[in-house]
Design an enzyme around this catalytic site. Structure first.
Site, short mmCIF file in Angstrom:
data_model
loop_
_atom_site.label_atom_id
_atom_site.label_comp_id
_atom_site.label_asym_id
_atom_site.label_seq_id
_atom_site.Cartn_x
_atom_site.Cartn_y
_atom_site.Cartn_z
N GLY B 92 0.83 -1.20 0.00
CA GLY B 92 0.00 0.00 0.00
C GLY B 92 0.86 1.25 0.00
O GLY B 92 2.05 1.20 -0.35
N GLY B 127 -11.04 11.45 1.30
CA GLY B 127 -11.11 12.82 1.79
C GLY B 127 -9.89 13.66 1.55
O GLY B 127 -9.99 14.81 1.12
N GLY B 128 -8.71 13.13 1.82
CA GLY B 128 -7.51 13.91 1.61
C GLY B 128 -6.44 13.67 2.64
O GLY B 128 -6.46 12.66 3.34
N ASP B 291 -2.70 -9.13 9.42
CA ASP B 291 -1.59 -10.09 9.40
C ASP B 291 -0.34 -9.58 10.13
O ASP B 291 0.32 -10.32 10.84
CB ASP B 291 -1.21 -10.44 7.95
CG ASP B 291 -2.37 -11.02 7.17
OD1 ASP B 291 -3.44 -11.27 7.77
OD2 ASP B 291 -2.21 -11.23 5.95
N ARG B 353 -14.84 11.67 14.61
CA ARG B 353 -15.59 10.53 14.08
C ARG B 353 -16.21 9.65 15.16
O ARG B 353 -17.34 9.17 15.00
CB ARG B 353 -14.66 9.69 13.21
CG ARG B 353 -14.36 10.36 11.89
CD ARG B 353 -13.34 9.57 11.10
NE ARG B 353 -13.13 10.18 9.79
CZ ARG B 353 -12.22 9.76 8.92
NH1 ARG B 353 -11.41 8.76 9.22
NH2 ARG B 353 -12.10 10.35 7.75
N GLU B 448 -1.09 1.82 9.08
CA GLU B 448 -2.20 1.40 9.95
C GLU B 448 -1.79 0.28 10.91
O GLU B 448 -2.34 0.17 12.00
CB GLU B 448 -3.40 0.97 9.09
CG GLU B 448 -4.68 0.80 9.91
CD GLU B 448 -5.92 0.63 9.04
OE1 GLU B 448 -5.85 0.90 7.82
OE2 GLU B 448 -6.96 0.23 9.59
N SER B 463 -4.33 9.82 8.24
CA SER B 463 -3.82 8.49 7.90
C SER B 463 -2.94 8.55 6.65
O SER B 463 -1.84 7.98 6.63
CB SER B 463 -4.98 7.53 7.69
OG SER B 463 -4.48 6.27 7.36
N LEU B 464 -3.40 9.26 5.62
CA LEU B 464 -2.55 9.40 4.42
C LEU B 464 -1.26 10.12 4.79
O LEU B 464 -0.20 9.87 4.21
CB LEU B 464 -3.30 10.14 3.31
CG LEU B 464 -4.43 9.38 2.60
CD1 LEU B 464 -4.99 10.20 1.44
CD2 LEU B 464 -3.98 8.01 2.10
#
Lengths: 207, 542
Positions: B92, B127-128, B291, B353, B448, B463-464
């Site tokens: 990722g 979202g960004g 994992d 959130r 993550e 997160s990004l």
């Protein structure tokens, strides 16, 4: 699960399968107990992994689509395509000295691009409805910003590459166009000003 | 679920540009305790073995952390060995960023990924990405917002490093060739995330993750980095001195185990959404099965906050076959209201959130939700109100939402969408330092799969940022080990300790980890991969 839903009958990878009408063809394969892990990805239509060939009961035409986006239909025939070998094009953006050189370097990196026969195969296979062929033509003429904009929704499923008789990798042409546009032309003053203040040590964080 | 039937709720709905503010709000802590899924007592157990023995953990995660390995010594006889400097596990955004930086610094790099390069949660992010670049914003404000949203359970040093990296992360992404939405003067446009004090999220439409991932994927594919796809890691390798020394890869293409001997290993395996905790639907990628947590834990890496997960407020609740699909927070950021079955607002939509998700669950639990008639339900995401105030906004900024609407047979510009929280993010994970290094020498963890950066609640767009910030840091540091001499002996001896501990604790040895794929994909019954199952098990079956 709603109990009153009638079952749909279709063929997936040569296997006769029954599934409720609200399932995608991937979900239907799982529902029938068949294993499937390859060619499954985001399940949302943005990763390009689950490429399928589809023929619907009322049609002789075979279409290429993304399996997670296709709902089961009566009499439908579906075949999963494995993902092809990735692009053989190798380039580094920092090999291109400045923006005046982009067009010349493009034709070195993608020599096939100008051999397009305008057969339209790439447009037909694209599951996102992108004007792929036009994008290749624009890139060949050096109109990289315009070409790149056409590929805004491209998920790199590589179907256009599979369809191309000249082995042009149109999606990678599109991505190259997008990348050089950002690399050479994105110079946001708000970001640059902030980087400058950080460099001078003006914005320390107190923990 | 009790509530207003969806047909009735739709008939009663009228679009309006403005609506009255919600009534008095309960204290966030009380709201979370009463309605957030993390606080469900049935979901928690105490770990019996391993570095976090005695800690509280989600029941389903604990089951995997305390499972037996998928392989034995006997399975590895004759397995080919490949040498490299840096092995990145996971393809990722975090793994790609780490690989690119490590390779640029001269290390030989292999990326092994369970599915294909780029098959990840990154590609689905909408979202960004947060970076304080506007003149009324500072890294300090970004820090303070992140700490506040984390519910104070967070590694403050990691947050400080990340928010200070943020502007340079955006520059680095642009230099990889990533596009962002720009204004007429070429400046980066920003939007506000829930729970923050300034407009700080930069973005590319609602395809930010797709744009990021395809650029990073292309940067890797056009470089000399070796990519092993369809190659899940099933175990880490240890050296005689307790270092992480590589990994055992199960090649789904060659249908055999392969060993990679490496001087540094970077775990970038992502989250746990496909474990469907508490039977929630998920917005996550097919491969998000936790994992990395299992692999790291067995080798002695400490974990944290394993009872804390993010349920994103706006998962699609109807139609059923798309349940769990994410609708970006950007829509609430653009001003969309949330309405209950009575057509009333019930929460400040731009609270963090966890708060908003708990409020939605409360409305539905107390009969003020909207029922679909098949057991599920939700509340309205009032998109038409945004269209009334800003005609054309959806078409310009949210093409992915318009596409989703087409699949649902709903035009979000004229009809509200039914939403309910969806399992979105693993807040905790492997404990790391500022360079992504775990407490096991030679083992790094990023993205993550790591913990401490977001505490118990993550902000949109962090997160990004996290994956690129710590991806670059870990890549650089792992490459620094390329000059080491490498490990003489590599083995899976740490598994004997695991089995001894499990037996002593009276734990059953019948379940296996890591999970690799969700049960409904029937991987364990796939005869194609029989050769990858444990030797002892195969013999037992015959």
């Amino acid at each position: 699960m709603s109990g009153n839903a009638h079952e749909i009958h279709l063929t997936i990878n040569g296997k006769d399968i029954s599934a409720p009408p609200y399932l995608s063809v991937i979900q239907a394969l799982w529902h029938a107990g068949y294993p499937r892990v390859k060619s499954v990805g985001c399940l949302e239509g943005v990763c390009g992994s689950c490429r399928v060939m589809v023929r619907r009961a009322d049609s002789r035409q075979v279409t290429t689509e993304l399996g997670c986006q296709v709902l089961v239909e009566e009499g439908m025939q579906v075949n999963f395509l494995l993902f092809p070998t990735p692009t053989h094009h190798r380039y580094q953006l920092d090999e291109i000295k400045n923006s005046w050189e982009v067009q010349a370097r493009f034709h070195q990196f993608f020599p096939e691009a100008e051999k397009c026969r305008h057969c339209g195969g790439c447009n037909t296979t694209c599951p996102k409805g992108i004007q792929v062929e036009k994008g290749v033509e624009l890139a060949s003429k050096g109109k990289f910003r315009e070409a790149g904009e056409l590929f805004g929704e491209c998920v790199l499923c590589n179907l256009c590459q599979t369809a191309c008789p000249e082995s042009i990798a149109p999606n990678h042409v599109g991505l190259f166009s997008r990348r050089v546009t950002a690399y050479f032309h994105t110079r946001p003053s708000n970001l640059i000003r902030r980087l400058e203040r950080l460099r001078k040590g003006e914005l320390q964080v107190v923990t | 679920m009790k509530g207003t039937p969806i047909e009735q709720a739709l008939a009663e709905y009228t679009a309006a540009a403005q609506r009255p503010a919600p009534g008095a709000q309960p204290d966030t802590r009380e709201l979370l305790r009463a309605f957030h899924p993390d606080h469900d007592a049935h979901a928690k157990v105490t770990l019996q073995v391993g570095p976090n023995k005695g800690d509280i953990c989600h029941r389903q995660v604990a089951q995997l952390l305390q499972a037996d390995a998928r392989i034995d010594e006997a399975d590895l006889a004759g397995s080919p060995v490949t040498e490299t400097d840096v092995l990145v596990i996971g393809g990722g955004g975090a793994g790609c960023a780490a690989a690119l930086v490590a390779q640029q610094q001269g290390a030989r790099v292999i990326i092994a990924t369970k599915l294909r390069l780029g098959d990840s949660n990154t590609v689905m992010a909408e979202g960004g990405i947060q970076a304080s670049i506007e003149k009324d914003d500072t890294p300090q404000m970004h820090f303070d917002d992140t700490i506040r949203a984390s519910r104070q359970v967070v590694d403050r040093e990691l947050v400080a490093e990340m928010v200070s990296d943020a502007p340079d992360v955006i520059r680095w992404l642009i230099q990889q060739g990533m596009q962002f939405d720009l204004d007429d003067y070429g400046d980066l446009m920003t939007r506000r995330a829930g729970g923050t004090s300034a407009a700080r999220v930069v973005y590319y439409r609602d395809y930010t993750g797709l744009e990021m991932m395809r650029v990073l994927r292309e940067a890797i594919r056009t470089s000399d980095i070796e990519v092993w796809d369809y190659s899940p890691a099933v175990e880490l390798l240890s050296s005689e001195s307790g270092y992480c020394a590589g990994a055992v890869i199960s090649s789904l293409k060659e249908r055999q185990h392969k060993l990679v001997r490496a001087k540094a290993v970077i775990l970038a395996t992502g989250g746990i959404g496909r474990m469907h905790l508490n039977e929630f639907p998920t917005s996550n990628h097919f491969g998000a099965t936790g994992d990395g947590l299992v692999l790291a834990y067995r080798l002695g890496a400490r974990l944290r906050d394993l009872d804390s997960f993010q349920y994103h407020p706006s998962g699609l609740a109807y139609p059923q076959h798309l349940a769990g699909t994410l609708i970006t927070e950007g829509v609430r950021s653009a001003g969309a209201y949330l309405l209950n079955g009575r057509g009333e607002r019930f929460v400040d939509e731009l609270q963090p959130r966890d708060h908003v998700a708990a409020a939605i669950i409360r409305e539905c639990a107390e009969g003020r939700g909207i029922s679909t008639g098949s057991g599920s339900g939700g509340v309205w995401l009032d998109t038409p109100s945004v269209e009334l105030r800003n005609p054309g906004l959806f078409e310009a900024r949210f093409p992915k939402l318009i596409q989703l609407g087409k699949k649902c047979g709903i035009d979000p510009r004229h009809q509200p969408m039914l939403i309910y929280p969806t399992l979105h993010y693993q807040n905790g994970g492997v404990v790391i330092d500022r360079n992504g290094q775990t407490n096991v020498p030679g083992l790094f963890c990023i993205g993550e799969a790591s913990g401490g950066v977001h505490g118990r609640n993550r902000l949109m767009g962090n997160s990004l940022l996290d994956i690129i910030s710590f991806g670059r840091r870990a890549g650089a540091h792992a490459a620094g080990r390329a000059h080491d001499r490498g490990h003489k002996k590599i083995s899976i001896e740490h598994l004997s300790n695991l089995r001894r501990e499990l037996t002593l604790a009276g734990m059953p040895l019948d379940s296996k980890g890591p999970l690799l794929f969700p049960g409904y994909a029937n991987f364990e019954n796939d005869s194609d991969y029989a050769g990858l199952r444990k030797n002892s098990e195969r013999e037992g079956m015959q």
